[in-house]
Design a protein around this motif. Structure first.
Motif: not given
Ligand SMILES: Nc1ncnc2c1ncn2[C@@H]1O[C@H](COP(=O)(O)OP(=O)(O)OP(=O)(O)O)[C@@H](O)[C@H]1O
Ligand SMILES: [Mg+2]
Length: 263
Positions: A100, A103-104, A108, A113, A116, A153
Motif C-alpha cells: 500500500e 498508493p499511500r 490515494s 489503496r 489496490t 504503483n
C-alpha cells in the motif's frame, strides 16, 4: 498506443575507474513497444544492470538518449517500476503495508489503496499472509511481495533485474507462470534480465542478448512461448523444437566473444 514506447538511441555508458575509463555499455539502439515482454541475457558484467538503471532513471548516460512516450528519461518516475534481484521491503511494515505504501504516498484514499493492495496480493497469491512482516516470509514470498508492491504503483513499464535468480527451481517456475499471468492480464511492458537461457526463451515475447563489455545487442528475436503458456503446459512448450532451437541460438550468442549478428 505509442504513448509509452521506449526508445533508446545511441546509448553509451562509461565509468571512471582506477587506471582509466571503463566503457560499460553501448552503443545501444532499441525500441520497446507497449506490451512487449523483453527478456535480456548476456555474460556477467556486460552491462545489463547498467542499462536497466539508465532506463529506471537512476543515472544519466554518458551518451545517447532514452525516451518514454517521447519524453526524455532524466530521473525515476512512477510510470517505471523496478524489481531488484534482492527483495527490498520495508521491515517495519507488514506485507499489506508494503504494497500500500506507493498508493499511500501518492495520496490515494484508504479504501482505494486497500482495494489496490488486495488485488495485487491476490494476483501474487499472498492474500493470506498480508499481515505478516517481511522477515516472516520465505525468499520467494518476499519476491512476490516486492512484485505486488511495484505493480500497486501501476507502472506502465516494469524493469526486473534477475528477480528470480536467488530462488529454488520450483518457486522460480511458479513465479514465472505468475508473471506471465500478470503480463497477460495487465498488458504491461516488461524488461526482464536473466542469466537463465531457459527463462529468457520461456518468458520473452522478444529475446535480447548482449555482448561482453561494452554491452551491445547481438541477438534480437521474437519468441511466442509466453503467449501460448496458458494453453500449453510449460513442459510441452520447452520440448518443442522451436524452443530448443531458439535456446541454442541464445546460448551460443551469450558464449561468443565476438558479436554475433542476429538473423
Ligand atoms: N557505478 C559504477 N562504477 C564503475 N563501474 C561500474 C559501475 N557500475 C557498473 N560498473 C561496471 O560496468 C560493467 C557492467 O556492469 P553491470 O552491473 O551492468 O553488469 P551486468 O551485465 O548486470 O552483470 P551481472 O550479470 O553480473 O549482474 C562492469 O564492468 C562493472 O564493473
Ligand atoms: Mg546485473
Amino acid at each position: 498506443m505509442s504513448d509509452r514506447t521506449v526508445v533508446v538511441a545511441g546509448l553509451e555508458q562509461c565509468f571512471r575507474a582506477r587506471g582509466g575509463e571503463v566503457h560499460a555499455l553501448g552503443p545501444i539502439d532499441l525500441t520497446i513497444e507497449p506490451g512487449e515482454l523483453v527478456t535480456l541475457a548476456g555474460p556477467s558484467g556486460c552491462g545489463k544492470t547498467t542499462l536497466l538503471r539508465l532506463l529506471a532513471g537512476f543515472g544519466l548516460p554518458s551518451g545517447g538518449s532514452i525516451t518514454v512516450g517521447g519524453e526524455p528519461v532524466r530521473a525515476p518516475g512512477v510510470e517505471r517500476g523496478v524489481v531488484f534481484q534482492q527483495p527490498t521491503l520495508y521491515p517495519w511494515l507488514d506485507v499489506r503495508g508494503n504494497v500500500e505504501l506507493g498508493p499511500r504516498l501518492r495520496g490515494s484514499a484508504k479504501v482505494e489503496r486497500r482495494r489496490t493492495a488486495e488485488r495485487f496480493l491476490e494476483l501474487v497469491g499472498l492474500q493470506d499472509v498480508a499481515g505478516l512482516r517481511p522477515y516472516e516470509l520465505s525468499g520467494g514470498m518476499q519476491q512476490r511481495a516486492q512484485i505486488a508492491r511495484v505493480l500497486a504503483n501501476d507502472p506502465d513499464i516494469v524493469l526486473m533485474d534477475e528477480p528470480f535468480g536467488a530462488l529454488d527451481a520450483l518457486t522460480r517456475e511458479r513465479l514465472q507462470n505468475e508473471l506471465l499471468t500478470i503480463w497477460r492480464e495487465t498488458g504491461k511492458t516488461i524488461l526482464f534480465i536473466t542469466h537463465s537461457v531457459d527463462e529468457a526463451v520461456f518468458l520473452g515475447s522478444r529475446v535480447l542478448v548482449m555482448s561482453p563489455r561494452p554491452g551491445r545487442i547481438v541477438l534480437d528475436e521474437p519468441a511466442r512461448f509466453s503467449t501460448a503458456s496458458h494453453e500449453v503446459p510449460p513442459e510441452e512448450l520447452r520440448a518443442l523444437p522451436e524452443f530448443t532451437e531458439l535456446a541454442a541460438r541464445v546460448r551460443s550468442a551469450i558464449q561468443h566473444v565476438e558479436p554475433v549478428v542476429a538473423g
